[in-house]
Every structure is written in C-alpha cells, then in structure tokens.
Design an enzyme around this catalytic site. Structure first.
Site, PDB file in Angstrom:
ATOM      1  N   CYS A  63      85.577  25.874 -14.487  1.00 51.30           N
ATOM      2  CA  CYS A  63      86.800  25.092 -14.327  1.00 51.30           C
ATOM      3  C   CYS A  63      86.471  23.610 -14.155  1.00 51.30           C
ATOM      4  O   CYS A  63      85.784  23.212 -13.201  1.00 51.30           O
ATOM      5  CB  CYS A  63      87.587  25.612 -13.120  1.00 51.30           C
ATOM      6  N   CYS A  66      87.694  22.084 -10.890  1.00 47.47           N
ATOM      7  CA  CYS A  66      86.833  22.466  -9.765  1.00 47.47           C
ATOM      8  C   CYS A  66      85.605  21.563  -9.700  1.00 47.47           C
ATOM      9  O   CYS A  66      85.173  21.157  -8.616  1.00 47.47           O
ATOM     10  CB  CYS A  66      86.397  23.916  -9.901  1.00 47.47           C
TER      11      CYS A  66
END
Length: 438
Positions: A63, A66
């Site tokens: 991600c 993230c």
C-alpha cells in the site's frame, strides 16, 4: 466507579489468571524507547495489555499510502513516548496476519486504531506529525481540566496549542459540562477555572460569572456564554462554536463538518488570499454571528479548484458566488442572488439569506463524487468485494436467461464483466486504501 476503573480491575484479574501474558507485557514496557513496535500474532495481545494507550497502524506492505504514513509515525513515536501519560506506537502487517485484521474489522489500509486500556477506538484524526501529536494528547488528557489560578489557565492554554477550540468555564462546576466534554472530546479542549483574578476577567473579556468562554487561537476569535446552563442551550453553544465563524474549506475542516448537521453557506472566490476576499470574509463572519443555525464557509478556486468545480465554478466564472450546501450531494442557488457585486456586499449577503429562508431556491446536484462521502470512511475492501461479486452474479443470471447460442466476441464489455474477480479485489484493495487516506 467508571468504565476505566472496571477495565483496570479486569486487567488485574486477567494477570492473576494468565501470569505469562502479563510478564510479556512488562517486557514490552521496557521497550518504550520511542521506536515503533513491530507486532505479530504472537505478541499482539501482550502489547495491548502493556500500555494504557497504544496506537496501532494496520498496514499492508504493497500500500502506497501506508509507505507514506510510516515515516510520519516514526517521527511522532518518541514525542508520544515522552508524554506524562505515554502513548506507544505499533504496527501490524494486516495483509500477512489476516486473522487479527478480521478480528478488528480492518477493511482498508492504512487503518489506525487507538487502544485505550485495551479497548479499540477508530482514529480518524489528522496524520501530519504535529497535528497527530496534538490530537492524541487529547485522548490522555482529562475530559475537563480543573484550573486553580491564572497561571494554571495560562499553562493549560499553552499545553493545548492552537489547533483545537478551547472552552473555559469561569466559576462553573465541571459537572455542568462534563457530559458535553466527553461527547466533543475529539474536537475541543474543556476546562473550568475555580480561582482567577479580575485581570483574567479583563483578558478573556467577560464581566460576570458563571461564564463559559470559547477561544479559537488559530482564528483569533472568542465568544462568551452566560447561560442558561441547561443542556439544550449549553449544548447548542458548544456545538455552534466548534468551528470558526467563517470556515476555510480544506480536507481537515471537511472532516470536522462531518459532525455538524447545519446547512453550509458556501462562498466561492477566485483567490481567498486576495484583499477583496479578505474584506468579504469579515462580512461573512458578521453574517455567521447573526445566523448561528448555519455554517459559513469559503473556498478559493486558486486554493482548491477541484472542490470549487463540483459546484460549477468553471461554468460560472463570475465570483464571488454564493450557494447553500447540505454537506453531501445537493446544493441550492438562490434565484437572483447567485453572485456578489463589488459594492455593498453585506446587503447582498443579507438578501441571499433572506431568499434562502423564503424558499426562492433552485436545487442542484454536485458534479462528481460527494466530497463529504470522500471524507467519511465509506465502503471498505470487504464491502467492495461483495458488491463486485453480486454484480458478477447478476450479469451471469442475465446472460443465462438469454439464448445460449448467442455469439460472443472476445474482449467485449460482457467478457470483462465476467472476468477473474481476483483482479477486481486487488483494485478494490487499493481503492479501499485511498478511501482510508486522510
């Protein structure tokens, strides 16, 4: 006895019954050195039991959001560890440890949860390091701070910072505002001053007690409430003063507007930093002060064109433009008062509000996705996968109902609709991550 006391008692009983886990918890406490703790299935429960407050980042290695959040958490970890009531920062690979992710209903990445004495609370506040620290400090602070002197008031204001509004009850019993302080704890600081001087009365501009003063340090605004201190009136005052009189529209203020059900008088300008715009903002503040049942906001096309264009800013370039927005997909123009001329704008704003209240309006829909939906935590990955599956099943049923001998061509829309759902799930996971982004 409050719920935190009960939880602490249960935690003590748990340690008696499960001494091994509590021993591991003690080991964790010695590691609160300002670094981000790496959790997995073997140590997750021990970490949660170790700290009164621990913020857990449920992330996925693939991600992008993230990856951008991780260094921000690295910056704040030592600051939060050094608080009088420390907050630990930890992370868990929710993609790898899917059982834990399902247990805590993680449906998008990154998801932040603050565990308060073991009880998880969704963190939906800002993620920039300085604001994240200010936001989390509120969780470990008392619901209502008790101030016993002028210097205590000054210390409270300094510690609270300028990001959130501050409510100070002078000569007010804390029980009067405690339930509202709990309700709005995420959005403001609350305190009561038990002892103060006449100098404090002059400084905070009130002339009798009891009085509830609200300060917006960022906007240099202040307001005083003298009662009646009954729930209905007190609650309205607190709620209506959580935002400044004129709200600049950005991602952070849109997030705050989620908690306010009032209609928004939105003024669209070319450039909110311009001299004419600054004069207009002062007029909007005056109108907001007299119309507390409405929120007054403004946005500059130069500052946030994408947002302004959802209300047709590019089609109607005559600015400033006034609309009434419901905070979701609908907005209203007032017939005959769509734009403001340069002269006597205060009177024009009054006529706009009068036209709105008399119902001389035209309903419209925003162009593109709802921005309030964008700010909310909407459909998660799990829900999106279910939707994809249901759509695929619907298409399959429709295709079966047709002649089985109907010729098909490779690469048609129908073929794409019946494609492998794993690609859709991968795409939806990325979409879920975006929707979780602040």
């Amino acid at each position: 006895m409050n719920w935190l006391t009960i939880l602490c008692g249960l935690q003590l009983l748990f340690c008696v019954l499960k001494p091994g886990i509590c021993s591991a918890a003690d080991d964790f406490k010695t590691r609160l050195d300002g670094s981000v703790l790496e959790l997995d299935e073997s140590n997750f429960d021990s970490a949660i039991a170790s700290f009164d407050f621990i913020l857990v980042d449920f992330y996925a290695p693939w991600c992008g959001h993230c990856k951008r959040l991780a260094p921000q958490l690295d910056k704040v970890a030592p600051i939060l560890a050094g608080l009088r009531d420390p907050i630990a920062i930890a992370k868990l690979d929710a993609d790898k440890f899917a059982t834990l992710a399902r247990k805590y209903e993680i449906d998008g990445f990154p998801t932040l949860k603050l565990f308060i004495h073991g009880v998880p609370v969704d963190y939906r506040g800002p993620r920039k390091p300085d604001l994240l620290v200010l936001y989390l400090k509120k969780y470990v602070a008392p619901d209502v701070s008790i101030l016993g002197s002028d210097s205590a008031i000054s210390d409270f204001l300094e510690a609270a910072g300028t990001y959130f509004p501050l409510y100070i009850g002078f000569g007010l019993n804390e029980t009067v505002i405690s339930h509202l302080a709990i309700k709005y704890k995420k959005m403001a600081w609350f305190s009561v001053a038990k002892d103060f001087s006449e100098d404090a009365m002059v400084l905070y501009d009130f002339d009798k007690v009891p009085a509830l003063v609200v300060l917006h340090p960022n906007y240099k605004e202040q307001s005083v409430f003298y009662g009646p201190f009954e729930d209905e009136f007190l609650g309205d005052f607190i709620k209506q003063n959580l935002l400044p009189l004129a709200v600049p529209m950005n991602y952070e203020t849109l997030g705050q507007l989620r908690y306010d059900d009032r209609k928004i008088v939105l003024t669209i300008m070319e450039n909110e930093k311009g001299e004419k715009s600054q004069k207009l903002i002062k007029l909007l503040k005056a109108a907001a002060s007299a119309n507390r049942d409405l929120v007054f906001g403004y946005v500059g096309v130069k500052q946030w064109k994408e947002f302004a264009d959802t209300f047709g800013a590019s089609k109607n370039k005559k600015f400033p433009k006034l609309i009434i927005w419901n905070g979701d997909e609908e907005y209203f123009s007032v017939i005959g008062s769509e734009s403001l001329d340069d002269e006597d704008q205060g009177s024009q704003i009054s006529r706009f509000l009068e036209g709105y209240r008399e119902g001389r309006i035209e309903k419209k829909m925003i162009e593109g996705p709802s921005f309030m939906d964008h700010m909310k935590s909407t459909i998660g990955v799990g829900a999106l996968v279910i939707i994809v599956f249901l759509v695929a099943m619907l298409m399959l049923i429709r295709s079966i109902s047709k002649d089985d001998d109907e010729p098909r061509r490779a690469g048609t829309r129908r073929d794409i609709d019946h494609g492998d759902s794993s690609d859709a799930e991968s795409s939806d996971s990325e979409n879920g991550a975006r929707k979780k982004e602040e």
